[in-house]
Design a protein around this motif. Structure first.
Motif, short mmCIF file in Angstrom:
data_model
loop_
_atom_site.label_atom_id
_atom_site.label_comp_id
_atom_site.label_asym_id
_atom_site.label_seq_id
_atom_site.Cartn_x
_atom_site.Cartn_y
_atom_site.Cartn_z
N THR A 30 67.42 -33.13 -28.21
CA THR A 30 66.80 -34.32 -27.88
C THR A 30 67.97 -35.07 -26.96
N HIS A 47 62.06 -39.67 -27.54
CA HIS A 47 61.19 -39.16 -28.64
C HIS A 47 59.85 -39.49 -28.47
N ARG A 48 59.45 -40.71 -27.67
CA ARG A 48 57.98 -41.05 -27.39
C ARG A 48 57.46 -40.05 -26.66
N VAL A 51 56.84 -36.40 -28.85
CA VAL A 51 55.91 -36.36 -29.81
C VAL A 51 54.50 -36.00 -29.30
N ARG A 54 54.50 -32.33 -28.64
CA ARG A 54 54.49 -31.58 -29.88
C ARG A 54 52.97 -31.45 -30.41
N GLU A 55 52.42 -32.69 -30.49
CA GLU A 55 51.08 -32.70 -30.88
C GLU A 55 50.02 -31.76 -30.28
#
Length: 301
Positions: A30, A47-48, A51, A54-55
């Protein structure tokens, strides 16, 4: 009646860039993604970005070491399918990492190479040079002549970098990452492989199965306007051990006729990764592998 799940998409340009980077390097933390993509932004922005990827099932991750806070991201099968035809990855086959265990096994070498790349990228941003996150190409393979030795040369990376001041100059370099996990002799033998590649003229087979003109183009000339300089980046041991390994590289250059000849045409240098990170690639942190031992910047080798 079964329904086909929706095809994952990326509408955010930063998400697109993140996928391209993970595809090219195969594995990124990261923090490294933050440094590559947007060091001027707060880390939470990365991070935003990650996410939803990954989803959507495009990336997954594994934790490194004993800390769950260090995550290394890699593409899933769906992610690999998505990036397969992207223009920025054309000619660079994206290959996946099958499992988290496999990711952890290759993490040390892969992420060390990214650390070296980030040193060049940080310097380029500061100096206004042309060198971007995708200008470092890991694991580039070249054929070698069939002389009873290895039949291919795999460079840990090849990069191209354009300096813009005081004048515009284009550079290319092969990079070898050494974490002191192989013998010093084996590391130095890489120079012999580069020397073989430098001299290699592929034999062209004529229409009747005979060898065609032996004065045909050298293999590397099909790919590069000039033979890239060769840079060794060492880490993973004490400074005394690393200095000895650099001296062994110099000894190979002096003692092996073919490597000595290579050194008359191609700049060769070695540095310690921690010095590279602390001072940058343009600082006198590189030891030439031929001639003087006076440290210099990488473009002055």
């Amino acid at each position: 009646m079964t329904t086909t799940p929706p095809t994952p998409t990326t509408t955010d340009s930063r998400a697109h860039q993140a996928l391209a980077l993970i595809a090219q390097y195969r594995l990124l933390t990261t923090t490294q993604l933050h440094q590559l993509l947007a060091p001027h932004l707060p880390p939470r922005k990365i991070h935003r970005t990650l996410v939803p990827l990954r989803e959507q099932g495009l990336i997954t991750h594994t934790s490194l070491g004993t800390s769950s806070h260090i995550q290394a991201h890699f593409l899933t099968t769906a992610g690999l399918q998505m990036v397969a035809d992207w223009p920025e990855l054309r000619g660079r086959a994206a290959t996946g990492i099958p499992t988290a265990a496999a990711a952890r096994l290759r993490a040390a070498h892969t992420l060390t190479g990214v650390r070296a790349h980030l040193s060049f990228l940080t310097a380029a941003r500061t100096r206004g040079d042309e060198y971007g996150p995708l200008d470092w190409m890991p694991e580039v393979t070249h054929r070698l002549p069939d002389t009873g030795g290895e039949d291919r040369l795999i460079a840990d990376a090849v990069f191209h970098y354009t300096a813009t001041t005081p004048r515009r100059v284009q550079y290319r370099a092969f990079v070898e990452i050494d974490r002191a996990t192989m013998s010093s002799e084996r590391l130095a033998r890489k120079l012999i492989s580069y020397a073989r590649f430098h001299d290699y003229i592929p034999q062209q087979i004529g229409r009747r199965g005979t060898v065609a003109d032996q004065g045909s183009m050298l293999a590397w000339q099909r790919l590069y306007p000039r033979f890239p300089r060769i840079l060794f980046v060492l880490t993973g041991a004490t400074r005394t051990v690393l200095a000895t390994r650099i001296q062994d590289l110099r000894s190979m250059t002096a003692d092996h006729d073919r490597v000595a000849q290579l050194a008359t045409h191609v700049p060769l240098g070695a540095t310690i990764l921690e010095d590279l990170e602390a001072h940058g690639p343009h600082a006198p942190v590189w030891t030439p592998l031929a001639g003087t031992t006076e440290p210099r910047g990488w473009t002055q080798l």
